[in-house]
Design a protein around this motif. Sequence first.
Motif, PDB file in Angstrom:
ATOM      1  N   ASN A 472      41.812  43.339  45.793  1.00 48.61           N
ATOM      2  CA  ASN A 472      40.893  42.719  44.852  1.00 48.61           C
ATOM      3  C   ASN A 472      40.203  41.550  45.553  1.00 48.61           C
ATOM      4  OD1 ASN A 472      42.415  40.119  44.246  1.00 48.61           O
ATOM      5  ND2 ASN A 472      43.963  41.635  43.606  1.00 48.61           N
ATOM      6  N   LEU A 556      43.000  51.165  40.230  1.00 52.43           N
ATOM      7  CA  LEU A 556      42.277  50.138  39.484  1.00 52.43           C
ATOM      8  C   LEU A 556      41.576  49.139  40.399  1.00 52.43           C
ATOM      9  CD1 LEU A 556      44.859  49.389  36.643  1.00 52.43           C
ATOM     10  CD2 LEU A 556      42.898  50.936  36.592  1.00 52.43           C
ATOM     11  N   SER A 557      41.741  49.285  41.707  1.00 49.35           N
ATOM     12  CA  SER A 557      41.108  48.353  42.650  1.00 49.35           C
ATOM     13  C   SER A 557      39.606  48.560  42.735  1.00 49.35           C
ATOM     14  CB  SER A 557      41.729  48.517  44.041  1.00 49.35           C
ATOM     15  OG  SER A 557      43.113  48.235  44.019  1.00 49.35           O
ATOM     16  N   LYS A 559      36.088  48.784  41.279  1.00 53.95           N
ATOM     17  CA  LYS A 559      35.408  48.310  40.072  1.00 53.95           C
ATOM     18  C   LYS A 559      33.920  48.192  40.323  1.00 53.95           C
ATOM     19  CE  LYS A 559      39.356  45.743  38.164  1.00 53.95           C
ATOM     20  NZ  LYS A 559      40.355  46.070  39.193  1.00 53.95           N
ATOM     21  N   ASN A 563      33.228  41.064  40.063  1.00 51.13           N
ATOM     22  CA  ASN A 563      34.622  41.021  39.587  1.00 51.13           C
ATOM     23  C   ASN A 563      35.359  39.948  40.380  1.00 51.13           C
ATOM     24  OD1 ASN A 563      37.152  41.727  38.455  1.00 51.13           O
ATOM     25  ND2 ASN A 563      37.566  43.035  40.215  1.00 51.13           N
ATOM     26  N   ASN A 710      36.128  46.974  30.511  1.00 50.74           N
ATOM     27  CA  ASN A 710      36.530  47.877  31.598  1.00 50.74           C
ATOM     28  C   ASN A 710      35.411  47.965  32.617  1.00 50.74           C
ATOM     29  OD1 ASN A 710      37.724  49.898  33.180  1.00 50.74           O
ATOM     30  ND2 ASN A 710      36.807  51.518  31.933  1.00 50.74           N
ATOM     31  N   THR A 712      36.165  49.359  35.685  1.00 52.82           N
ATOM     32  CA  THR A 712      36.531  50.422  36.609  1.00 52.82           C
ATOM     33  C   THR A 712      35.678  51.652  36.300  1.00 52.82           C
ATOM     34  OG1 THR A 712      38.229  51.482  35.251  1.00 52.82           O
ATOM     35  CG2 THR A 712      38.893  49.541  36.529  1.00 52.82           C
TER      36      THR A 712
END
Length: 847
Positions: A472, A556-557, A559, A563, A710, A712
Amino acid sequence: MNNKINTKYLLLILFLFVSSALSAQTIVTGTVTDAGNKQPLPFVTVTFPGSTIGVNTNDQGQFSIRSSQPYTQLKASYLGYKDAIVQVTPGKQQVINIRMFPSAKSLTEVTVKGKKNARYTNKENPAVELIRKVIANKDKNRPEAYNFVEYKQYDKMQFSLSNLSEKITERKFFKKYNFLFENKDSVSYPGKSLLPIYLVEKLSQVYYRKSPEIKKEVPLGEKSVNFGPAVDNEGVGQYFKHLYADVDIYANSSYLLGRQFLSPIADAAPSYYKFFITDTITTADNKKLVQLSFTPRNTNDILFEGDIYITLDGNYAVQKAALTINKNINVNFVRMMHVDLSFEANPDGRYHLSRSNTFADFGITQKRKSGLFGVRTVTFANYVVNKQEPEFMYAPNMEVNDEVKHRSEEFWRENRLDTLTTAESKVYKNIDSLTHMPSFRRTADLVTLLLAGYKGFGKFEVGPASTFYSFNPIEGFRLRVGGRTTTELSKRYYFEGYGAYGFKDDRWKYFLAATYSLNSKSIYRFPQNYLRVSYQRDTKIPGQELQFIQEDNVLLSFKRGTNDKYLYNDQFKIDYVREFENHFSYKLGYRNWVQTPTGTLFPFVDNSNNIIYHLTTSEVSAGIRYAPNEQYYQGKMFRTPIINKYPIVSLDFTAGLKNFLGGEYNYQDIKARFDKRFYIAPFGFSDVTVEGSRIFGNVPYPLLNIHRANQTFAYVIDSYNLMNFLEFVSDRSASVNIDQHFGGFFFNKVPLLKRLKLRETASFKALWGGISTQNNPATNPETFQFPVNAAGAPITYTLGNTPYMEASVGVENIFKFIRLDVVKRLSYLDHPDIAKIGLRVKIKFDF
């Protein structure tokens, strides 16, 4: 010399005996073919009638069968074909080829005599008139028509490997498992060579009271195969039973394979089914029955086809039913599913269900014959009506005790209402032997790692594997390793934790938890009753609510958009959770929570430009939840509810405590939620969620309701998929989420889409909300300013009179597990850096 002579005589006698035995044998070889297209039929069951001697034809339809008994006939049986019986000559070797004729009636080709080119119609149709009388009498023919009902119920569920290729069993790797492969059943279901691998039995006493209505099932005995700690045996049983739910023909619809099938005697049945009177039958006790055949008007709809037998004694009750799921409907992995229902007469002349037998053939493809074959048989006996039992007999169910789960073999022999086949009777011993083999344990361990993400080491297991690596903008490259203890260490005490390191922020993160189970059950099993103490130090995106120790899944990394607004969270928690057998539960908790902004969120400031580096909260919470008849599939990482038609209601309350262990704010937060799946046969089903929340008190925006966004590329059911993180906050809100699954209702009418088994979806989400003047930095300069972007423009907003809305249309079941949605944002389109439309994907395996 005499010994040699005696030996010669003995050998001669033995030779003559063997020769005589061989010459007396009946040996038949041949090929079984379809009488119409002359193609060979594999896996046809060929037997000597009246014996247990049987074989299956191979892939080329060839067979070879022998017996020393003087049988004169040979019988070939295969699902979908008429039994073929041929004559054989006893005591000889012979070649006999067998032709088989299809037995299935094609009701769509029934010719109605009368007017030229007459079409099927309900008007003046005696079959429809009869079915309407059945519908009109449904209420009085159901068990619920009586004030009191009680009966004994025996439930047997079995799964087998079907038509396993001999080439597989002959491989060197499987030689050690020959004791499994030899336990086959080639007789019970013609055309199927079954190798049982799973069996569960349950015997219960059932009590029903009409007013106030309650149905209580008292377990008398339970028995099932046990695959060891690598497999969640209870969860597997729940999932299989979910697929094979009870079929109530008197209900408007029945739930099978995750779908709602409209009953042929539903109130609206004449609008969806065609009915034909095909025969009139006189039973052994001289009662008249009408055989009523039915087929869907539209063969693409989620409907049954088959036959029902109706009494002509004035009750118009169903005495027998044979239901087959329409083969044209959009269902994955299911080649065939059939339900047989049998009814017996009560003393008052009405009928009750005496036996239900549901069997299905599962496979990856339709062409290959090998796969999985499942059977659920429910038998009912000792039926008593209108006998009132003492009040305590209708009290809620108590937890099943260990004695019920460890009944003796003698108990089962005396109390089974059905019999086990020879192959079924050997399953328990065979699977027990299998689980003690080191090679099987190693294989199960590997499968558990791949599917559940955990690697077991007896008393401890490491995982989940999906969190070992992630990244992230704040931490950069992140490594994590963690694990938890298992029931092999203790059924009372559980410990779990992880350690993680971010290479960009150069910080360690960790989580530690200790849990005490108050009912000596695994904390991952229903009903839960535990006390947990935990501490976590980790990063978090404001408003992204994920389950504890599952935040950093590598998927989930990825996106979209910007972010870079994160928090460092330090949380100390004490939680108590208590679930009851009736699926009511409550929870109590305390949390001390320190939030430290990082990234472009750093630092917190108010309108007076005061800088705040930390926000500390001390809060207590309580919540209640009611989910009647909820079932779970309990995996290694977490348990997943199996969604059914029953609603789920929850209410949560949280109170912030100022000046208690560092708490800086007093506030009260109330949240309510309602979830319900609505079945709209034959149009699929709709999952509906309604939520509401209200915060009382003066709090900064990190403590407001930061709505679930969200960024992602995954489609998340519970989140707003085109909303940015931190985009909307409120202290009062209401929302509705509708997710519709049509199950191929429209696509099945398009040949190419039908062949691909694609299914349609649609969704709509709306969020209403607002914020009071005391919590709005525009009207209260003492509260925190809302975040801004690098140019100083606001990125966090309050909801006005217009709700936030988004909608989507999509296609699911792509390659049987992918859902793809085109999502359109419908409001607040002038906000910067938003996505107005997007393509989102969701992974889900389903039937």
